[in-house]
Design an enzyme around this catalytic site. Structure first.
Site, PDB file in Angstrom:
ATOM      1  N   HIS A   1     -42.237  21.125 -19.582  1.00  0.00           N
ATOM      2  CA  HIS A   1     -41.768  21.504 -18.244  1.00  0.00           C
ATOM      3  C   HIS A   1     -41.827  20.332 -17.253  1.00  0.00           C
ATOM      4  O   HIS A   1     -41.197  20.380 -16.211  1.00  0.00           O
ATOM      5  CB  HIS A   1     -42.464  22.775 -17.726  1.00  0.00           C
ATOM      6  CG  HIS A   1     -43.840  22.596 -17.173  1.00  0.00           C
ATOM      7  ND1 HIS A   1     -44.988  22.867 -17.892  1.00  0.00           N
ATOM      8  CD2 HIS A   1     -44.273  22.211 -15.952  1.00  0.00           C
ATOM      9  CE1 HIS A   1     -46.045  22.655 -17.141  1.00  0.00           C
ATOM     10  NE2 HIS A   1     -45.646  22.261 -15.951  1.00  0.00           N
TER      11      HIS A   1
ATOM     12  N   ASP B   1     -45.624  23.298 -25.125  1.00  0.00           N
ATOM     13  CA  ASP B   1     -45.151  22.695 -23.880  1.00  0.00           C
ATOM     14  C   ASP B   1     -45.398  21.184 -23.841  1.00  0.00           C
ATOM     15  O   ASP B   1     -46.248  20.703 -23.111  1.00  0.00           O
ATOM     16  CB  ASP B   1     -45.865  23.400 -22.705  1.00  0.00           C
ATOM     17  CG  ASP B   1     -45.181  23.134 -21.377  1.00  0.00           C
ATOM     18  OD1 ASP B   1     -44.341  22.224 -21.308  1.00  0.00           O
ATOM     19  OD2 ASP B   1     -45.493  23.846 -20.402  1.00  0.00           O
TER      20      ASP B   1
ATOM     21  N   SER C   1     -50.611  19.411 -14.959  1.00  0.00           N
ATOM     22  CA  SER C   1     -49.756  19.649 -16.108  1.00  0.00           C
ATOM     23  C   SER C   1     -49.489  18.340 -16.820  1.00  0.00           C
ATOM     24  O   SER C   1     -49.158  17.342 -16.181  1.00  0.00           O
ATOM     25  CB  SER C   1     -48.438  20.257 -15.678  1.00  0.00           C
ATOM     26  OG  SER C   1     -48.561  21.635 -15.691  1.00  0.00           O
TER      27      SER C   1
HETATM   28  N1  ARG Z   1     -47.210  27.647 -14.508  1.00  0.00           N
HETATM   29  C1  ARG Z   1     -47.085  26.325 -14.990  1.00  0.00           C
HETATM   30  C2  ARG Z   1     -47.192  25.308 -13.817  1.00  0.00           C
HETATM   31  O1  ARG Z   1     -47.429  25.721 -12.727  1.00  0.00           O
HETATM   32  C3  ARG Z   1     -45.884  26.117 -15.828  1.00  0.00           C
HETATM   33  C4  ARG Z   1     -44.572  26.203 -15.130  1.00  0.00           C
HETATM   34  C5  ARG Z   1     -43.362  25.961 -15.964  1.00  0.00           C
HETATM   35  N2  ARG Z   1     -42.966  27.119 -16.708  1.00  0.00           N
HETATM   36  C6  ARG Z   1     -42.200  28.150 -16.230  1.00  0.00           C
HETATM   37  N3  ARG Z   1     -41.979  29.171 -17.010  1.00  0.00           N
HETATM   38  N4  ARG Z   1     -41.672  28.168 -15.029  1.00  0.00           N
HETATM   39  O2  ARG Z   1     -46.472  24.397 -13.640  1.00  0.00           O
HETATM   40  N1  ASP Z   2     -48.554  24.402 -14.553  1.00  0.00           N
HETATM   41  C1  ASP Z   2     -49.188  23.568 -13.549  1.00  0.00           C
HETATM   42  C2  ASP Z   2     -48.528  22.196 -13.418  1.00  0.00           C
HETATM   43  O1  ASP Z   2     -47.366  22.036 -13.689  1.00  0.00           O
HETATM   44  C3  ASP Z   2     -50.647  23.459 -13.818  1.00  0.00           C
HETATM   45  C4  ASP Z   2     -51.414  24.523 -13.107  1.00  0.00           C
HETATM   46  O2  ASP Z   2     -51.057  24.877 -11.978  1.00  0.00           O
HETATM   47  O3  ASP Z   2     -52.415  24.973 -13.676  1.00  0.00           O
HETATM   48  O4  ASP Z   2     -49.097  21.255 -12.929  1.00  0.00           O
END
Ligand code: ARG
Ligand code: ASP
Length: 724
Positions: free
Chosen positions: A87, A224, A657
């Site tokens: 991502h 990921d 991330s």
């Molecule tokens: N929650 C994770 C972070 O904040 C992954 C986000 C990317 N994935 C998604 N399905 N939008 O970045």
């Molecule tokens: N998914 C988040 C990021 O892209 C990480 C988090 O917020 O735990 O940095």
């Protein structure tokens, strides 16, 4: 005095309940030795703080990069191979994708160096060192006599001088960042690489498995990751892309352990957490979790429902809106989890209890000047609330209408067209920029979605924003000329505007003359954007800035006071996009009564979730074959399974991330990519019972590269360690 003692003991108990537990904290690399090494060793760490951060020898920090503007990555070979999340690489993978070469869907693997794809604009930044410059920055500051404005400008001046003083004598860049709300300052010295090429990415069925459905949740089965490589010029220096560039030889790269991790194992995360707010007063937490989050959640949900309605119907719309959907949905879901988490842990009550004790302490100790801090906070947050709510509606309702946001990009053209001193050449340049931008916009635009979004958002905007200085004028038009019919108004905007009509707009730009700016100004979508802009500029921007300045000042004093109140307590600074270390243990948790979540997920779980009908749960033929033949090679765990992801009590946030997750020996065992649902409030308050970071098991990464993609040659340049 005795009272005070009892009270201090008591407040320590309460404070420790709010503030610090094993797992909580994002620590400063250069202070690890002094603040954390002992505890880290007690928890199982076998290396030293000096191995993690050193300015005298190569250390782990030399392998950690700030990837792009918002993620972390780590170097895993002597030839600049860089590992981060799928991502995090998503935007770049998408840019290289077309219908014929759909790398998002099919994955991408460079089979040799020549096939690695350049990404202009993408950077990787390594921290060379950090220095405590608090003394220099606060030189001449007198807190007792100086006004806030004079203090701020002195600090700014000192920072400017310190940076230029450093940069004059160095090939590196420096910046100075406040820590602990401006009670401390550090200079961060960095080197930024500019030729970063895409090496590999799994198909989205793996790299995004579970999609937005599983996002922020455990159990998780997302592969990921994506791979890049840093290139430098022949002398080893950062350089823009050139064919002559060569792979970067890092000072250090991370060895990869294929031994996996067990429940209870010590792990640490080394990366770039962006923002946390652990020391907010209760009023601020309340404003976020009980007002701002719910408002934004509603607005985003409205948008997402409409996106989904069309995406489920038309595959080409799904592709157009994939990235937008992911972006809007990510923080929509996070905000829901965050508000629920604070409520579950009775976070506001806990803060209030602490604040009562703080006030008592301030009264009873020799520091009565601290006693009014919380009253001041309350006043400031009360003033701030309507301004923030108005800003939220401006951004999440007004500017969330795509045509409005897009029309707004023409503001500059109008400005320079009106200005007689601007040359024709400059106008031409701007037009070329706009043409480029138009292409990006229309590539991913689907007008029926936008039209439906517009009338839905206008209703919410109108219902929730009281009449007055924060309400745009066009609502008067809706209620007057359009008799309160939002759809009719929306139809009118779309029929009259040129900003949803690619050809018309192209034509307009092709024949543009400076005196035609009025046509833009009169465009109803542009008009909406202008009204939003004026509300922001006239009634919000300066006001918020002034209040925030006062809040910042007060926060600095509050932070200092808390540190004085609890001299033996170990505080950590809020995340501020500087390199930090978090540490904890691999551990499961109880999300609710009688339910326990184990800390590992396996390929078995992917097959359980598999559903060819549901986009997020499609499993490729190839992965199923590998599963059926149990062809896991040396990547299988001792238990015979292929582990996909694991969770641990490391305190992480956005920006983390892609961060490496390291074991007691400092070997790479995982790549961080998310947090568990019940712990998403950790940016405001950490609860050791449920706050867990989610990482891809490094063996799943190796398995996908080697067994799935047949790009095992990439493993040759990595350093795999372990006894398996
Ligand atoms: N929650 C994770 C972070 O904040 C992954 C986000 C990317 N994935 C998604 N399905 N939008 O970045
Ligand atoms: N998914 C988040 C990021 O892209 C990480 C988090 O917020 O735990 O940095």
């Amino acid at each position: 005095m005795r009272n005070l003692n009892i009270f201090l003991t008591l407040s320590f108990v309460i404070l420790s309940r709010i503030y610090l537990f094993a797992g909580e904290g994002m620590w400063i690399p250069m202070l690890l030795q002094q603040m954390n090494e002992k505890e880290m060793k007690e928890m199982g760490m076998k290396i030293t703080a000096e191995d993690i951060y050193s300015i005298n020898k190569s250390s782990l920090k030399d392998a950690i990069v700030l990837f792009g503007r918002g993620c972390t990555g780590e170097i895993i070979s002597n030839e600049g191979l860089l590992l981060t999340n799928h991502h995090c690489g998503y935007g770049n993978i998408q840019k290289h994708s077309s219908i014929d070469n759909d790398y998002l869907t099919d994955g991408f693997w460079a089979m040799n160096r020549d096939e690695e794809l350049p990404n202009p604009g993408l950077t990787a930044t390594i921290m060379i060192e950090m220095r405590d410059v608090t003394k220099e920055v606060l030189e001449g500051v007198d807190d007792d006599s100086m006004s806030m404005i004079i203090r701020n400008s002195l600090v700014k001046e000192n920072i400017k001088n310190a940076i230029s003083g450093f940069e004059e004598n160095s090939k590196y860049k420096a910046k100075i960042v406040p820590f602990f709300k401006g009670n401390q300052y550090y200079m961060i010295v960095t080197e930024t690489f500019k030729d970063i090429r895409l090496v590999g990415a799994p198909p989205s069925n793996i790299g995004k498995f579970g999609g937005d459905t599983d996002n922020w949740m455990w159990p998780r089965h997302t592969g990921d990751f994506s791979l890049f490589r840093i290139y430098v010029d022949k002398d080893g220096n950062p350089a823009e892309y050139s064919e002559d560039n060569v792979p970067y030889q890092p000072k250090y790269f991370l060895p990869i352990s294929i031994d996996g991790v067990d429940e209870g194992d010590f792990t640490f995360v080394f990366g770039y957490p962006a923002r946390t707010n652990e020391y907010l007063p209760s009023y601020a937490v309340e404003l976020i979790t009980e007002k701002r989050n719910p408002d934004k959640i509603d607005l985003r949900e409205t948008r997402l429902d409409i996106f989904s309605k069309y995406s489920n119907k038309y595959p080409e719309v799904r592709i157009k809106y994939a990235s937008k959907h992911a972006r809007v949905s990510n923080y929509w879901k996070k905000m829901i989890g965050e508000s629920a988490g604070v409520e579950r842990m009775k976070g506001i009550d806990k803060k209030m209890e602490f604040e009562d004790n703080f006030v008592k302490w301030a009264d009873e100790s020799e520091t009565p000047q601290y006693a009014s801090i919380l009253i001041e906070f309350k006043k400031l947050y009360t003033k701030l609330e309507p301004l923030q709510v108005a800003t939220d509606y401006l951004n999440e309702a007004g500017m969330a209408i795509e045509i409005v946001k897009f029309a707004n990009t023409y503001k500059k053209l109008v400005g320079i067209s009106k200005d007689a001193s601007v040359s024709e050449k400059d106008i031409k340049t701007e037009i070329e920029k706009l043409k480029q931008n138009n292409q990006y916009f229309f590539k991913d635009y689907y007008q029926p979605i936008d039209e439906e979004v517009m009338s839905a958002l206008l209703i919410l905007y109108d219902e929730n924003m009281p009449d007055g200085k924060y309400k745009p004028e066009f609502f008067k038009t809706i209620h007057g000329k359009f008799k309160g019919n939002y759809q009719a108004y929306t139809k009118y905007v779309f029929s009259k505007s040129m900003f949803d009509k690619e050809n018309k707009l192209g034509e307009f730009l092709n024949t543009y003359k400076a005196n035609r700016y009025k046509k833009i100004q009169k465009d109803p979508a542009f008009e909406i954007a202008s009204q939003l802009g004026s509300i922001y500029n006239n009634n919000i921007r300066k006001q918020v800035l002034a209040i925030n300045n006062s809040i910042d000042s007060l926060s600095r004093i509050y932070m200092k006071a808390q540190m004085e109140m609890l001299p033996n307590h170990r505080f950590y600074p809020d995340a501020n996009f500087t390199l930090r270390v978090s540490y904890g243990n691999v551990s499961g948790y109880y999300p609710k009564d009688a339910v326990y979540y184990a800390p590992f997920s396996t390929l078995e779980g992917i097959m359980e979730k598999e559903n060819p009908e549901i986009y997020d749960y499609v499993v490729t033929e190839r992965l199923r074959e590998l599963y059926t033949s149990k062809d896991y090679g040396e990547y299988a765990d001792e238990d015979g399974e292929l582990h996909v992801a694991f969770i641990a009590s490391n305190h992480t946030t956005g920006g983390n991330s892609g961060s490496p997750v390291l074991n007691a020996n400092g070997e790479l065992v995982g790549v961080n990519f998310d947090r568990c649902w019940e712990g998403t409030m950790s940016d405001l308050m950490y609860d050791p019972n449920v706050c867990r970071n989610i990482s891809i098991d490094i063996r799943y990464f190796l398995f996908i590269v080697d067994k799935y993609a047949g790009a095992g040659y990439l493993l040759n340049e990595m350093s795999l360690v372990g006894s398996n």
